[in-house]
Design a protein around this motif. Structure first.
Motif, PDB file in Angstrom:
ATOM      1  N   ARG A   1      40.542  34.195  47.812  1.00 24.86           N
ATOM      2  CA  ARG A   1      41.794  34.688  47.264  1.00 24.86           C
ATOM      3  C   ARG A   1      42.389  33.679  46.282  1.00 24.86           C
ATOM      4  O   ARG A   1      42.798  34.003  45.179  1.00 24.86           O
ATOM      5  CB  ARG A   1      42.764  34.937  48.406  1.00 24.86           C
ATOM      6  CG  ARG A   1      43.952  35.757  48.012  1.00 24.86           C
ATOM      7  CD  ARG A   1      44.830  35.938  49.193  1.00 24.86           C
ATOM      8  NE  ARG A   1      45.094  34.634  49.811  1.00 24.86           N
ATOM      9  CZ  ARG A   1      46.200  34.344  50.457  1.00 24.86           C
ATOM     10  NH1 ARG A   1      47.124  35.236  50.577  1.00 24.86           N
ATOM     11  NH2 ARG A   1      46.383  33.166  50.989  1.00 24.86           N
TER      12      ARG A   1
ATOM     13  N   THR B   1      41.726  40.711  40.508  1.00 27.57           N
ATOM     14  CA  THR B   1      42.814  41.165  41.368  1.00 27.57           C
ATOM     15  C   THR B   1      42.264  41.841  42.609  1.00 27.57           C
ATOM     16  O   THR B   1      42.715  41.592  43.734  1.00 27.57           O
ATOM     17  CB  THR B   1      43.711  42.158  40.610  1.00 27.57           C
ATOM     18  OG1 THR B   1      44.041  41.592  39.355  1.00 27.57           O
ATOM     19  CG2 THR B   1      44.962  42.453  41.383  1.00 27.57           C
TER      20      THR B   1
ATOM     21  N   ASP C   1      42.917  40.731  46.415  1.00 27.28           N
ATOM     22  CA  ASP C   1      43.596  41.633  47.349  1.00 27.28           C
ATOM     23  C   ASP C   1      42.715  41.952  48.543  1.00 27.28           C
ATOM     24  O   ASP C   1      43.183  41.987  49.684  1.00 27.28           O
ATOM     25  CB  ASP C   1      43.969  42.945  46.642  1.00 27.28           C
ATOM     26  CG  ASP C   1      45.137  42.759  45.709  1.00 27.28           C
ATOM     27  OD1 ASP C   1      45.683  41.632  45.706  1.00 27.28           O
ATOM     28  OD2 ASP C   1      45.488  43.704  44.992  1.00 27.28           O
TER      29      ASP C   1
ATOM     30  N   ASP D   1      42.534  39.093  50.842  1.00 25.88           N
ATOM     31  CA  ASP D   1      43.809  38.979  51.536  1.00 25.88           C
ATOM     32  C   ASP D   1      43.875  39.960  52.706  1.00 25.88           C
ATOM     33  O   ASP D   1      44.238  39.600  53.833  1.00 25.88           O
ATOM     34  CB  ASP D   1      44.932  39.263  50.537  1.00 25.88           C
ATOM     35  CG  ASP D   1      46.288  38.903  51.104  1.00 25.88           C
ATOM     36  OD1 ASP D   1      46.344  37.915  51.854  1.00 25.88           O
ATOM     37  OD2 ASP D   1      47.258  39.600  50.806  1.00 25.88           O
TER      38      ASP D   1
END
Lengths: 274, 452
Positions: free
Chosen positions: B78, B106, B110, B113
Motif C-alpha cells: 500500500r 490506486t 486499495d 488496504d
C-alpha cells in the motif's frame, strides 16, 4: 464405517454370487430328502433363488454405496474431532498463527482445536460445524490447488540503479582511478542506508544541491565501462571509504561547513567524511 | 568630433547591455531547465523503483503463509503504491500512460488496504483473493517492464527528458510554481530496496554498529606489521617481488592503515588495501585492473575464492550467491558454524575470470559481526517448519541458517527454497517458534541471481 467391514461385505457378496449354483444343487438334494417340505421348497425354489440373488445384490450394493460415501467424505470431511496426524498439526499451526488457537501443536484434534476451528469458521463465513472441510482448508490457505497456478515471470532487475549510479560516477569522478570511482559510488550507497538521506539511489542522486554534476547537467553524457563496473562494485558492497557519507574536492572552494565533518580518508582528488 | 559617435556609443552600450541580459537569461533558463529535469528524473526513477517494489512485494504476498508476514507485506504494498502514485503525479506525462498507471496503483493500494483489514479481523486470504492478488501481480509485472524500457531510454539518451521539457516550455506561459518536493523520505525504515546479493541490502546495515566484533580483544598493530598483513592477502603470482607501502590512514568505522601493494615491473596492477589498526585484518582490497576474455569458469572461480579465504585463516565458509560484472565474478561467502550458515558474517571475494586471480575482497560485514555464537537448539523439526509454508510452493532444502533481522537481532531459521511457477523464493521459518520470518525473492539478472 470400518475399512475391514466394507472389504468383508464386498468379498462376501462376490463369493455368494459365485457359489450360488453349486450350493443350490446341494440344497435341492437336501430338500428332496426332507420329504413333504421338500415339495414346498421345490415349488418355492424359483422365488428362493430370487431372494438369494437379491440378498447378494443388496450386500454388494450396500458395500458399494458405503465405499462411495467414504470416498466422498474423504474429499469433503478433512479432519474433525478425534483425528490426529500431520494434517491436524498444520491446521493447529495455521490457527495459532491467526491467534484462534493457543494450545500446543500436538497434532491431536481435541476440544480446544474444535473451538478454534468453529471460531475461525464463524469469522470467515463458513458453517461453524467444527469440521475442517474443503471450504475451511481453502480459507486457511491449506488446500493445494488442483492445477499449478499460472504466475507471471517477474520483471525486476538492478539495471536502473546500476546505470544511474554509473552516470553520477562518470559526472563526479571521471578523472579518478577505479578505486576513486568505487568510493564515490559507495558514498551514494551508504547514503541510502543512512537515516539522514533518502533511501533510494535516485532519491539520493537527485536531491537538491547534492551533486554538482547533476545540478549543472554535466553528468548526462555517455558513461565509460569503468564507471559501470565501479557502480556494480559499489552496489555489490565494496566500500573503500569506511562508511563515508560525504566527499568533496579539497582543492576547490567548498562551504566551510563540510570541513567540519569527521574526515575518514582521501582517495585521489576527493576527501571522504562522515 | 563627429556627431554620429554618441548615438553609436549609446547604441553599442545598449546592445551590450541587452546581450548581457540575454545571456544571463539564457543561463538562468538552462539552470532552471536542469533543475526541473532533475526533479522529473528523480520522480521517474523513484516511481520505477517503487513499481518494481510493488511487483516484488505482490509476488511475495502470493507465497506468504503466516498472516503476520502477509499483513506486513500488504502494508508495504500500500505504501509503495501510494509513493509511486504521488511520484507519478509529479511527472509531465500524457494522460494515456499516466491515467492507466495511476488507476492501477490506486487499485493495488486499495486492495492491499482492504486485505490488511480483512486479516486484522481474523479472516483468511481465500482462493479468490489470491487470484486477485495474482492478477494484480501480473499487471504490475507488465507495468514494471514498460517502465524499465523507458528507464533504459532515459539513461541511454537524455534527449527523452530534454524533449519533454521543450514541450513543456511551449505549453507553459509561466514557470511552474509547483516545484515543492514532497517529503516522502523522512522515514527511518528503508522502504525502497534494490536487488542485491543475499543479505546485503536491508540487512547489512552495519553503519549503526560501532565495535567490530571480530576484532574484540585484539591488539594494535604497527605500520610495519600492517604491510606484512597486506602482503599476505595478495593473490601472488609466481616470481613477482611485491612491495608494500603505507600511503595513509582511514578513520572509517574500522580505523585502518591504507596500504598500497606494488608488484613492480610486469607483475600486474597495483592493489590497494585497508588493514585495521586493531587486529591487523584486511577490511577491503581492490585491484584496479580490467579483466580479459574469461578463461576460468564460475565453479573454478568459486573454488578459488573459497581456497583464498581458507588460506587466509577464515574458518569454514560457504559460498552462497554470486554476480558477474565485466569479466569478474563476486562471490558472497558466509561463515558456517555447526553446519549452520551464518548470514551476517559475510565476506565478498572478487575473482578475475581471465586468469582466476583474486582481485577484490570485502570483509567489513564479517569483521563487524563475526564471533562464536551460542546457537540455540531448534525446538521444531524441519517437517514442522515445512508445514508452515504456503502449500502452493514446491519446497526443497531446509538447512538451518542464522539470519539478520533488523539491524542487531539474529534468528535461527530453516532456509527453504520454494518455486511457484517460474519464480523462485527463499523462505525462512523460525526454528524456535515456527513463524515465517521472511521471504526473499530470487531475481535472475544477466549477471547472476540477486535477492529482494
Amino acid at each position: 464405517m470400518d475399512d475391514h467391514l466394507i472389504t468383508c461385505l464386498l468379498s462376501a457378496g462376490f463369493l455368494f454370487l459365485g457359489r450360488l449354483h453349486k450350493k443350490w444343487i446341494t440344497r435341492k438334494n437336501i430338500n428332496i430328502l426332507s420329504g413333504g417340505w421338500g415339495i414346498i421348497f421345490k415349488e418355492c425354489s424359483v422365488s428362493k433363488r430370487i431372494i438369494l440373488y437379491s440378498f447378494c445384490a443388496l450386500v454388494l450394493a450396500v458395500a458399494v454405496v458405503t465405499l462411495y460415501y467414504r470416498q466422498a467424505a474423504a474429499q469433503t470431511q478433512g479432519v474433525s474431532w478425534g483425528n490426529s496426524g500431520d494434517e491436524v498439526t498444520s491446521v493447529q499451526n495455521r490457527l495459532s498463527q491467526w491467534g484462534y488457537y493457543t494450545g500446543s501443536l500436538d497434532g491431536y484434534y481435541g476440544y480446544d482445536t474444535y473451538r478454534a476451528v468453529q471460531n475461525f469458521q464463524r469469522n470467515n463465513g463458513i458453517d461453524p460445524n467444527g469440521i475442517v472441510g474443503d471450504a475451511t482448508l481453502d480459507a486457511m490457505g491449506l488446500s493445494s490447488p488442483a492445477a499449478a497456478p499460472s504466475v507471471a515471470r517477474g520483471a525486476a532487475t538492478d539495471q536502473g540503479d546500476v546505470s544511474l549510479l554509473a552516470q553520477v560516477i562518470e559526472g563526479e569522478a571521471s578523472n579518478e582511478s577505479y578505486l576513486g570511482k568505487v568510493a564515490v559510488g559507495a558514498v551514494i550507497a551508504n547514503r541510502t542506508k543512512s537515516a539522514s538521506f533518502p533511501h533510494t539511489i535516485s532519491g539520493v542522486i537527485f536531491q537538491d544541491f547534492a551533486f554538482e554534476s547533476i545540478s549543472n547537467g554535466q553528468a548526462y553524457r555517455p558513461v565509460t565501462s569503468e564507471s559501470v563496473e565501479a557502480a556494480q562494485a559499489a552496489l555489490a558492497g565494496y566500500d573503500p571509504t569506511g562508511g563515508a557519507l560525504f566527499f568533496w574536492n579539497p582543492y576547490k572552494p567548498v562551504s566551510s561547513w563540510i570541513w567540519s565533518r569527521s574526515i575518514i580518508t582521501q582517495i585521489g582528488n576527493h576527501v571522504f567524511a562522515r | 568630433m563627429k556627431k554620429w559617435i554618441i548615438p553609436v556609443v549609446i547604441g553599442l552600450l545598449a546592445l551590450t547591455a541587452v546581450g548581457v541580459w540575454g545571456y544571463n537569461q539564457q543561463l538562468a533558463r538552462r539552470d532552471l531547465e536542469n533543475y526541473l529535469g532533475n526533479k522529473y528524473r528523480r520522480a521517474f526513477f523513484d516511481m520505477a523503483g517503487q513499481v518494481q517494489n510493488v511487483e516484488v512485494l505482490l509476488s511475495k504476498s502470493l507465497v506468504a503463509a503466516d498472516p503476520r508476514l502477509e499483513s506486513s507485506l500488504l502494508n508495504d504494498i500500500r505504501l509503495q503504491a501510494n509513493f509511486a502514485q504521488s511520484n507519478l503525479g509529479q511527472l509531465p506525462l500524457n494522460d494515456a500512460l499516466a491515467g492507466r498507471t495511476s488507476k492501477f496503483l490506486t487499485q493495488v493500494g486499495d486492495y492491499a488496504d482492504s486485505m490488511v483489514r480483512q486479516i486484522s479481523q481474523g479472516q483468511a486470504i481465500d482462493g479468490s483473493s489470491w487470484d486477485t492478488l495474482n492478477s494484480l501481480y501480473q499487471q504490475s509485472t507488465d507495468l514494471n517492464r514498460e517502465l524499465q524500457g523507458m528507464q533504459y531510454q532515459v539513461t541511454q539518451n537524455n534527449l527523452y527528458f530534454g524533449e519533454l521539457l521543450s514541450q513543456i516550455r511551449n505549453n507553459l506561459q509561466k514557470q511552474p510554481d509547483n516545484l515543492a518536493v514532497t517529503n516522502f523520505q523522512a522515514m527511518d525504515k528503508q522502504m525502497q530496496q534494490y536487488p542485491t546479493l543475499i543479505y546485503d541490502g536491508p540487512f547489512s546495515e552495519h553503519l549503526e554498529k560501532t565495535e567490530p566484533a571480530a576484532l574484540d580483544g585484539e591488539g594494535e598493530v604497527s605500520a610495519e606489521e600492517a604491510k606484512n598483513r597486506a602482503l599476505a592477502y595478495i593473490d601472488k603470482r609466481a616470481g613477482v617481488q611485491y612491495q608494500a607501502t603505507v600511503t595513509g590512514d582511514a578513520n572509517g568505522r574500522i580505523p585502518a592503515y591504507r596500504v598500497e601493494v606494488n608488484p613492480g615491473q610486469e607483475g600486474g596492477d597495483t592493489t590497494q588495501l585497508d588493514v585495521s589498526r586493531v587486529g591487523g585484518q584486511v577490511i577491503w582490497m581492490l585491484q584496479g585492473r580490467k579483466a580479459g576474455q574469461p578463461a576460468v569458469d564460475i565453479e573454478q572461480a568459486r573454488q578459488k575464492a573459497l581456497g583464498f579465504l581458507k588460506d587466509r585463516g577464515f574458518g569454514e565458509m560457504r559460498s552462497t550467491y554470486h554476480i558477474l560484472h565485466g569479466n569478474f565474478a563476486t562471490f558472497n561467502c558466509a561463515a558456517l558454524q555447526d553446519e549452520v550458515t551464518i548470514y551476517p558474517d559475510l565476506v565478498k571475494v572478487t575473482v578475475a575470470l581471465d586468469n582466476g586471480e583474486v582481485t577484490g575482497l570485502e570483509t567489513s560485514g564479517y569483521l563487524m559481526s563475526h564471533r562464536k555464537r551460542d546457537l540455540p537448539k531448534p525446538s521444531i523439526s524441519q517437517e514442522q517448519a515445512r508445514a508452515a509454508i504456503n502449500p502452493r510452493f514446491e519446497v526443497s532444502g531446509g538447512k538451518l541458517a542464522l539470519i539478520p533481522v533488523g539491524t542487531r537481532e539474529e534468528r535461527l531459521a530453516y532456509e527453504f527454497q520454494g518455486k511457484l511457477g517460474q519464480e523462485s523464493y527463499l523462505i525462512y521459518v523460525n526454528a524456535l517458534n515456527g513463524r515465517e520470518e521472511n521471504i526473499l525473492k530470487l531475481i535472475d539478472t544477466p549477471g547472476g541471481t540477486l535477492t529482494m
